[in-house]
Design a protein around this motif. Sequence first.
Motif, PDB file in Angstrom:
ATOM      1  N   ALA A   1       0.840  -1.205   0.000  1.00  0.00           N
ATOM      2  CA  ALA A   1       0.000   0.000   0.000  1.00  0.00           C
ATOM      3  C   ALA A   1       0.872   1.252   0.000  1.00  0.00           C
ATOM      4  O   ALA A   1       0.598   2.210  -0.737  1.00  0.00           O
ATOM      5  N   GLU A   2       1.933   1.247   0.809  1.00  0.00           N
ATOM      6  CA  GLU A   2       2.832   2.403   0.841  1.00  0.00           C
ATOM      7  C   GLU A   2       3.529   2.585  -0.500  1.00  0.00           C
ATOM      8  O   GLU A   2       3.681   3.715  -0.980  1.00  0.00           O
ATOM      9  N   LEU A   3       3.949   1.485  -1.124  1.00  0.00           N
ATOM     10  CA  LEU A   3       4.586   1.590  -2.439  1.00  0.00           C
ATOM     11  C   LEU A   3       3.624   2.206  -3.442  1.00  0.00           C
ATOM     12  O   LEU A   3       4.002   3.116  -4.197  1.00  0.00           O
ATOM     13  N   LEU A   4       2.374   1.750  -3.465  1.00  0.00           N
ATOM     14  CA  LEU A   4       1.391   2.343  -4.379  1.00  0.00           C
ATOM     15  C   LEU A   4       1.222   3.838  -4.103  1.00  0.00           C
ATOM     16  O   LEU A   4       1.184   4.647  -5.036  1.00  0.00           O
ATOM     17  N   GLU A   5       1.111   4.203  -2.839  1.00  0.00           N
ATOM     18  CA  GLU A   5       0.923   5.613  -2.483  1.00  0.00           C
ATOM     19  C   GLU A   5       2.112   6.447  -2.950  1.00  0.00           C
ATOM     20  O   GLU A   5       1.946   7.539  -3.499  1.00  0.00           O
ATOM     21  N   ARG A   6       3.299   5.937  -2.761  1.00  0.00           N
ATOM     22  CA  ARG A   6       4.491   6.692  -3.162  1.00  0.00           C
ATOM     23  C   ARG A   6       4.640   6.751  -4.680  1.00  0.00           C
ATOM     24  O   ARG A   6       5.145   7.736  -5.208  1.00  0.00           O
ATOM     25  N   ILE A   7       4.192   5.728  -5.394  1.00  0.00           N
ATOM     26  CA  ILE A   7       4.178   5.787  -6.860  1.00  0.00           C
ATOM     27  C   ILE A   7       3.198   6.866  -7.294  1.00  0.00           C
ATOM     28  O   ILE A   7       3.488   7.662  -8.189  1.00  0.00           O
TER      29      ILE A   7
ATOM     30  N   PRO B   1      13.354  10.931 -24.181  1.00  0.00           N
ATOM     31  CA  PRO B   1      13.865  12.281 -23.917  1.00  0.00           C
ATOM     32  C   PRO B   1      13.278  12.899 -22.636  1.00  0.00           C
ATOM     33  O   PRO B   1      13.964  13.574 -21.898  1.00  0.00           O
ATOM     34  N   GLY B   2      12.006  12.641 -22.378  1.00  0.00           N
ATOM     35  CA  GLY B   2      11.375  13.184 -21.178  1.00  0.00           C
ATOM     36  C   GLY B   2      11.463  12.248 -19.990  1.00  0.00           C
ATOM     37  O   GLY B   2      10.996  12.565 -18.901  1.00  0.00           O
ATOM     38  N   GLY B   3      12.053  11.067 -20.188  1.00  0.00           N
ATOM     39  CA  GLY B   3      12.137  10.081 -19.119  1.00  0.00           C
ATOM     40  C   GLY B   3      10.879   9.253 -19.026  1.00  0.00           C
ATOM     41  O   GLY B   3       9.833   9.611 -19.549  1.00  0.00           O
ATOM     42  N   GLY B   4      10.988   8.138 -18.366  1.00  0.00           N
ATOM     43  CA  GLY B   4       9.839   7.263 -18.166  1.00  0.00           C
ATOM     44  C   GLY B   4       9.113   7.632 -16.896  1.00  0.00           C
ATOM     45  O   GLY B   4       9.391   8.642 -16.262  1.00  0.00           O
ATOM     46  N   GLY B   5       8.182   6.798 -16.524  1.00  0.00           N
ATOM     47  CA  GLY B   5       7.446   7.066 -15.305  1.00  0.00           C
ATOM     48  C   GLY B   5       6.430   5.977 -15.040  1.00  0.00           C
ATOM     49  O   GLY B   5       6.383   4.964 -15.736  1.00  0.00           O
ATOM     50  N   ALA B   6       5.640   6.202 -14.035  1.00  0.00           N
ATOM     51  CA  ALA B   6       4.601   5.245 -13.661  1.00  0.00           C
ATOM     52  C   ALA B   6       3.473   6.007 -12.986  1.00  0.00           C
ATOM     53  O   ALA B   6       3.682   7.072 -12.407  1.00  0.00           O
ATOM     54  N   HIS B   7       2.286   5.463 -13.104  1.00  0.00           N
ATOM     55  CA  HIS B   7       1.138   6.041 -12.407  1.00  0.00           C
ATOM     56  C   HIS B   7       0.170   4.921 -12.037  1.00  0.00           C
ATOM     57  O   HIS B   7       0.222   3.840 -12.608  1.00  0.00           O
ATOM     58  N   LEU B   8      -0.682   5.209 -11.079  1.00  0.00           N
ATOM     59  CA  LEU B   8      -1.688   4.228 -10.699  1.00  0.00           C
ATOM     60  C   LEU B   8      -2.824   4.250 -11.703  1.00  0.00           C
ATOM     61  O   LEU B   8      -3.250   5.305 -12.162  1.00  0.00           O
ATOM     62  N   THR B   9      -3.310   3.079 -12.021  1.00  0.00           N
ATOM     63  CA  THR B   9      -4.490   2.965 -12.858  1.00  0.00           C
ATOM     64  C   THR B   9      -5.715   3.210 -11.971  1.00  0.00           C
ATOM     65  O   THR B   9      -5.597   3.354 -10.746  1.00  0.00           O
ATOM     66  N   GLU B  10      -6.882   3.226 -12.573  1.00  0.00           N
ATOM     67  CA  GLU B  10      -8.112   3.353 -11.780  1.00  0.00           C
ATOM     68  C   GLU B  10      -8.211   2.201 -10.777  1.00  0.00           C
ATOM     69  O   GLU B  10      -8.634   2.397  -9.639  1.00  0.00           O
ATOM     70  N   ALA B  11      -7.802   1.008 -11.205  1.00  0.00           N
ATOM     71  CA  ALA B  11      -7.830  -0.140 -10.298  1.00  0.00           C
ATOM     72  C   ALA B  11      -6.863   0.065  -9.134  1.00  0.00           C
ATOM     73  O   ALA B  11      -7.170  -0.274  -7.989  1.00  0.00           O
ATOM     74  N   GLY B  12      -5.703   0.635  -9.393  1.00  0.00           N
ATOM     75  CA  GLY B  12      -4.734   0.905  -8.341  1.00  0.00           C
ATOM     76  C   GLY B  12      -5.259   1.896  -7.322  1.00  0.00           C
ATOM     77  O   GLY B  12      -5.103   1.710  -6.108  1.00  0.00           O
ATOM     78  N   VAL B  13      -5.905   2.940  -7.806  1.00  0.00           N
ATOM     79  CA  VAL B  13      -6.509   3.934  -6.914  1.00  0.00           C
ATOM     80  C   VAL B  13      -7.604   3.278  -6.077  1.00  0.00           C
ATOM     81  O   VAL B  13      -7.706   3.515  -4.864  1.00  0.00           O
ATOM     82  N   GLU B  14      -8.390   2.419  -6.691  1.00  0.00           N
ATOM     83  CA  GLU B  14      -9.483   1.755  -5.977  1.00  0.00           C
ATOM     84  C   GLU B  14      -8.953   0.757  -4.938  1.00  0.00           C
ATOM     85  O   GLU B  14      -9.499   0.668  -3.834  1.00  0.00           O
ATOM     86  N   VAL B  15      -7.899   0.027  -5.257  1.00  0.00           N
ATOM     87  CA  VAL B  15      -7.308  -0.903  -4.292  1.00  0.00           C
ATOM     88  C   VAL B  15      -6.815  -0.128  -3.075  1.00  0.00           C
ATOM     89  O   VAL B  15      -7.057  -0.529  -1.937  1.00  0.00           O
ATOM     90  N   LEU B  16      -6.145   0.991  -3.295  1.00  0.00           N
ATOM     91  CA  LEU B  16      -5.692   1.812  -2.166  1.00  0.00           C
ATOM     92  C   LEU B  16      -6.868   2.311  -1.335  1.00  0.00           C
ATOM     93  O   LEU B  16      -6.829   2.287  -0.104  1.00  0.00           O
ATOM     94  N   ARG B  17      -7.927   2.762  -1.991  1.00  0.00           N
ATOM     95  CA  ARG B  17      -9.105   3.264  -1.282  1.00  0.00           C
ATOM     96  C   ARG B  17      -9.744   2.165  -0.439  1.00  0.00           C
ATOM     97  O   ARG B  17     -10.065   2.369   0.740  1.00  0.00           O
ATOM     98  N   LEU B  18      -9.894   0.989  -1.024  1.00  0.00           N
ATOM     99  CA  LEU B  18     -10.504  -0.123  -0.300  1.00  0.00           C
ATOM    100  C   LEU B  18      -9.638  -0.570   0.878  1.00  0.00           C
ATOM    101  O   LEU B  18     -10.158  -0.848   1.963  1.00  0.00           O
ATOM    102  N   TYR B  19      -8.344  -0.641   0.673  1.00  0.00           N
ATOM    103  CA  TYR B  19      -7.444  -1.052   1.752  1.00  0.00           C
ATOM    104  C   TYR B  19      -7.531  -0.055   2.911  1.00  0.00           C
ATOM    105  O   TYR B  19      -7.614  -0.450   4.078  1.00  0.00           O
ATOM    106  N   GLN B  20      -7.533   1.233   2.603  1.00  0.00           N
ATOM    107  CA  GLN B  20      -7.624   2.245   3.666  1.00  0.00           C
ATOM    108  C   GLN B  20      -8.968   2.150   4.387  1.00  0.00           C
ATOM    109  O   GLN B  20      -9.029   2.305   5.607  1.00  0.00           O
ATOM    110  N   ALA B  21     -10.038   1.873   3.664  1.00  0.00           N
ATOM    111  CA  ALA B  21     -11.353   1.713   4.290  1.00  0.00           C
ATOM    112  C   ALA B  21     -11.358   0.506   5.234  1.00  0.00           C
ATOM    113  O   ALA B  21     -11.934   0.572   6.326  1.00  0.00           O
TER     114      ALA B  21
END
Length: 121
Positions: free
Chosen positions: A20-26, A69-89
């Motif tokens: 959960a912390e890894l997802l939040e920090r991503i 040129p702009g570098g790579g990256g990562a973001h949470l998908t809608e599912a990732g945001v929902e997993v974090l929300r459910l875990y916190q609940a």
Amino acid sequence: MTTLKLRILFDGAMFGPGKAELLERIRESGSIAAAGRQMEMSYKRAWMLAEEMNAAFRQPLIARTRGGPGGGGAHLTEAGVEVLRLYQAILDNALAASADQIADLEGMLHPSSPADIPGRT
């Protein structure tokens, strides 16, 4: 400060405070590598956990973009945001349901300072 940490063991998968912390920090940093560094975790470990989470859920939790040129990256998908929300609940509900028992346990603790307890600073 007393905290409640829960690890959910599914049949063949696990989700808990570290993931959960890894997802939040991503979500905050936009980078799996940066999130891992913030958690003092190796680059390899952060990527392994990200891949493990993506494989465990029906939809990926983390989307990556390749470097360039702009570098790579990562973001949470809608599912990732929902997993974090459910875990916190789940955490919030568990803490609310067990607040009286946690207070009772705290009352039973020796009144030493946190510095007196091994492993605590």
